[in-house]
Scaffold this motif. Structure first.
Motif: not given
Ligand code: ADP
Ligand code: MG
Lengths: 354, 316, 238
Positions: A91, A94-95, A102, A105-106, A110, A113, A117, B240, B243-244, B247, B289-290, B292-293, B296, B299-300, B303
């Motif tokens: 995925i 290519r960025l 980014i 780090i994300g 995850i 996380l 959880n 922190f 941050l995500l 972005f 709990g998820y 904050t995901g 992300f 964003m993905v 992108l």
């Protein structure tokens, strides 16, 4: 006293060696392929949790443990980290570098996380403990009462034997194992670097359009580098879990103490240079743990002088001061010695090929 | 209808989502400006927000402890803003400027280092434990409650949230004025458009960069204080955590598009809160709990599907 | 011969280690249009950029009114009165026409509204599009924005890099006419051109650049008449 120093050096070698493996993994991604991965901690966590779930004794707190042999756990830890990296690579590779940073780090966040959880599987924030550590694990009953140790003696005999040993007996063995693994990885990476594959990576990093124009599959090579680096990090994660014996998602896998320290190590040692990566790791780790001793000593002294003043909070804060200084060190290296202590050495081109 | 469904949805999901969205939006403005004018992803942005909130707390503590009168966080934020802007400018001068002509990745790395330096510094100065920003339980605004209740549209919005809404709108208007009506604002857009051309046009790019840090710093400051007002406490990890999503908001809106960043922030904030709404069945759609995901994931997807963002920003 | 406004003296310059200009000299006098022609990659753009301090000059000098300005940073060069229109990406596409012109006036302390009106008079097309973004304009109109933007300061000299590349014949003629108008306002113009014939026709003098050095120099008319040049650059002999 001398003996204490010996043990201290052994522990420096162990943890320094684990960090060196992380740094070697990062060197494949950044030094060879120019991939800016700031999610090291994610791959470390994947490796550590995989290893922990596979090798711990059965538990009601988390999935498994399956009690598999330790080398098997480490192998699967590598494979799992590689698979995760492969998916991410497809995925994100290519960025542009900033975006990759980014994204990685994300992803690391995850991954943490998920471990936090999915309490059914990982025991959530309470973590997994009693993770078997290489060599030391033989002194556990489930290991000495089964093959291969059971072949050599009865459980009672083994029990008596291990009880007769000093409690640090496994330390030299574990340290040697870590260093051996590090050395093997180093040799393999050196080969890869000098091989056509490594030269191709350099070519891609230096001039991507030219490499593309000459028909190289840049994306595939990059994913390869990302996956290989991640597998090495997964292995280091498994060793990290053995060293700690207790892992949980938040504090164990603090980005500052894993991702960031590894980056400082690689940059200090010299990106692109495998020896530099290892040197940087041992150096920074030594500075890191020596500064702990010094700061603790200084605080104890202060407590002695200013009797009665609450210095407890000072002690916790000293750790952060250390992190701040390491951050400043990174800035100094980036600005003044961007090539590191051991700069990258280009493999000589074979004759006839430019 | 309102009582069974709408009341709960609006008051407990939509409005908190909007509040979070405002905070993300303000933070994302700074990120998108830095990204488009200085051309790098600033990883230290969240930490600066957090520092701003701590400085505001300190000003409040000094006022009530030493001078003997309590001040509202928004008042205390004013002197704190100056310090934060100063922090941005000093950071730029000593840690980012040396890499202006170099590869972008160097400065990204430097900002990554700054992220840890700033956070550690805050932990050293204020300690790692949580601090109470504003004590007590925030009661819904009584006037709004009575009035909306009388028209059968009960809204329970505490004052802190009203401050956040009004503050965000005010910031947006000021930003819009700055970018479209002032010389320096237009120059910021010009540099974002093409730094090389700006250079040979004679625009003082250094001045534009300073202006960018000041504007981004003020917005980050507002975002940090609003966040602290909302959750009523301070943590060294709060920057922190932001941050995500920030972005994500900047990328969603299109890099270099401040309005896009605002829209992106609102979308991400709402998506995070609404993901916990029981859309299907009784349980939350996504375990909290998820939460904050969510940012992300958005964003993905962005992108992959549309890297230039909703507003056709710069794509690299 | 009057004293040159801008002169490049025996320049050796290039990007990083690569030297592109080898001993290049040229000058521009008051009240003249000077054309620089030559094959692609000859170093024409590089020659202009060397004036703006955009590359490493290892030898030789650039002088403005006899003052050495070698390797002065671009922003400073613009402030000294040298206006430059790059070959590509010469307008801010997300800014309106008016905003583009205002950016051009960055170093101008006063009189911006008046100057804007002068420019709208010089480029009537732009007056009606002043609030559109430059990115929405046609190539010819963009070129005009770029020129107007460069003229927003009281330029001592205007440097144009291929202003007519890729334009329709109508716009091309319009641009050349405008260049003559600009000269008549007292601003000399140094113009790099691919359309050598038209460029030389409006120019007072010309330079033919090959491989980073000038091969021929002469008046526009002389160069147009030269057989060798005609064969090389002007599309077949007469
Ligand atoms: N930014 C650059 N970096 C390195 N080399 C360049 C750069 N720009 C141009 N060149 C090289 O300089 C030479 C002259 O280019 P240029 O001045 O643009 O030619 P012209 O404008 O006459 O077509 C060419 O060989 C080109 O490849
Ligand atoms: Mg050219």
């Amino acid at each position: 006293m001398d003996f204490g120093i010996l043990l201290y050096v052994l522990s420096l070698l162990t943890v320094g060696g684990i960090y060196a493996i992380f740094a070697l993994g990062l060197n494949v991604q950044w030094g060879f392929a120019g991939l800016f991965n700031v999610g090291i901690v994610g791959f470390a966590a994947v490796g550590a949790y995989t290893y922990a779930l596979l090798t711990t004794a059965g538990s009601t707190y988390h999935l498994g443990g399956f009690g598999f042999p330790l080398p098997f756990g480490m192998l699967v830890a590598m494979i799992t980290a590689a698979i995760v990296a492969g998916l991410i690579g497809l995925i994100c590779i290519r960025l542009r570098s900033d975006y990759l940073a980014i994204a990685t780090i994300g992803i690391a966040e995850i991954i943490k996380l998920i471990f936090k959880n999915e309490t059914e599987i990982t025991n959530g924030p309470r973590g997994i403990n009693k993770i078997p550590r290489f060599w030391e694990h033989f002194s556990e009953e489930r290991f000495y009462s089964s093959w291969p140790l059971s072949w050599f003696g009865t459980p009672e005999a083994w029990d008596a034997f291990f009880n007769s040993l000093p409690n640090w007996w496994w330390q030299p063995f574990f340290a040697s194992t870590v260093l051996l693994i590090m050395y093997v990885i180093y040799r393999m990476l050196e080969r890869a670097r000098i091989a056509p594959w490594g030269r191709m990576m350099t070519a891609i990093r230096e001039n991507e359009p030219a490499a593309r124009a000459s028909g190289k599959n840049v994306t595939a090579r990059r994913i390869e580098a990302f996956v290989i680096g991640a597998a090495i990090m997964g292995l280091a994660g498994a060793l990290f879990a053995q060293h700690l014996r207790l892992i949980e998602p938040t504090n164990t896998f603090d980005p500052a103490k894993v991702t960031f320290l590894v980056w400082v190590m690689l940059i200090l040692g010299g990106s692109g240079n495998n020896r530099g990566a290892m040197l940087g790791a041992f150096l920074i780790w030594t500075i890191w743990s020596a500064s702990e001793l010094i700061i603790t000593g200084a605080i104890d002294l202060l407590i002695d002088i200013f009797d009665g003043v609450d210095m407890g909070s000072l002690r916790t804060r000293a750790g952060f001061l250390r992190m701040m200084l390491i951050g400043l060190l990174l800035q100094v290296i980036l600005q003044k010695f961007p090539r590191g202590i051991l700069p990258e050495v280009r493999p000589a081109s074979p004759k006839g090929i430019k | 209808m309102w009582n069974s469904f709408g009341f709960e949805f609006i008051n407990f999901y939509f409005i908190p989502g909007l509040v979070l969205g405002c905070i993300y939006a303000l933070g994302a403005i700074g990120i998108t400006l830095t990204f488009s004018i200085l051309r790098f992803a600033n990883f230290a942005h969240g930490e600066t927000m957090m520092t701003g909130a701590y400085l505001t707390w300190t000003v409040m503590a000094i006022c009530s402890g030493v001078l003997g009168f309590a001040v509202h966080p928004l008042v205390a934020a004013v002197p704190a803003t100056l310090l934060v802007v100063l922090l941005f400018l000093v950071t730029d001068r000593y840690f980012y400027k040396p890499f202006r002509q170099a590869d972008t990745i160097k400065v990204v790395m430097a900002s990554f280092g700054m992220m840890l330096i700033i956070r550690s510094a805050v932990q050293v100065i204020w300690g790692p434990n949580q601090l109470t920003f504003v004590p007590g339980i925030a009661k819904p605004n009584a006037y709004l409650k009575d009035w909306s209740g009388s028209i059968d549209f009960l809204l329970l919005i505490p004052n802190k949230h009203l401050f956040i809404f009004v503050g965000t709108i005010a910031f947006m208007m000021a930003l819009s004025y700055l970018l479209n009506k002032t010389r320096i604002g237009k120059a910021m857009r010009a540099v974002s458009d093409s730094p090389d051309l700006a250079h040979v046009t004679g625009i003082n790019v250094d001045q534009v960069i300073r202006a960018t840090w000041i504007v981004g710093g003020a917005c980050a400051m507002a975002a940090g204080v609003f966040l602290a007002m909302d959750i009523q406490m301070l943590e060294t990890t709060m920057g922190f955590r932001m941050l995500l999503p920030m972005f994500a908001a900047a990328i969603l809106g299109g890099i270099g598009k401040p309005y896009g960043a605002v829209l992106g922030g609102l979308v991400i904030g709402l998506a995070e809160e609404l993901s916990a709404y029981p859309w299907i069945g009784d349980g939350p759609l996504l375990s909290p709990g998820y939460k904050t995901g969510v940012a992300f994931a958005i964003m993905v997807v962005m992108l992959i599907v549309r890297p230039q963002g909703l507003f056709k920003g710069r794509s690299f | 011969m009057s004293k040159p406004i801008l002169s490049l003296n025996n320049l050796r310059a290039g990007y990083g280690q690569t030297e592109i200009l080898h001993d290049l000299s040229m000058f521009v006098q008051p009240n003249e249009i000077v054309a620089v022609i030559g094959p692609n990659g000859a170093g024409k753009s590089t020659a202009i950029k060397s004036v703006l301090g955009l590359l490493n000059i290892s030898q030789g000098s650039v002088e403005l009114h006899g003052e050495v300005i070698t390797n002065t940073p671009a922003a400073k060069v613009v402030e000294l009165g040298i206006s430059y229109v790059p070959q590509n990406q010469n307008v801010f596409v997300n800014l309106s026409v008016k905003e583009n012109l205002e950016m051009g006036a960055w170093t101008r302390p006063i009189g911006i509204p008046e100057r804007l009106n002068d420019m709208y008079a010089l480029f009537p097309d732009l007056a009606e599009k002043r609030n559109q973004t430059a990115g929405s304009l046609s190539g010819g109109q963009r070129q005009m924005v770029a020129m107007a933007k460069a003229l927003m300061v009281d330029a001592k000299i205007l440097l144009l890099d291929e202003p007519t590349a890729g334009l329709s014949p109508k716009y091309r003629s319009e641009i050349f006419e405008t260049i003559q108008k600009i000269k008549n306002t007292g601003v000399p113009v140094l113009i790099v051109e691919q359309n050598a014939k038209q460029a030389l026709a409006v120019s007072d003098r010309g330079y033919v650049l090959v491989d980073g050095a000038n091969r021929h120099t002469g008046t526009g008319v002389d160069l147009l008449a030269d057989r060798e040049i005609a064969r090389m650059f002007l599309g077949g002999g007469h």
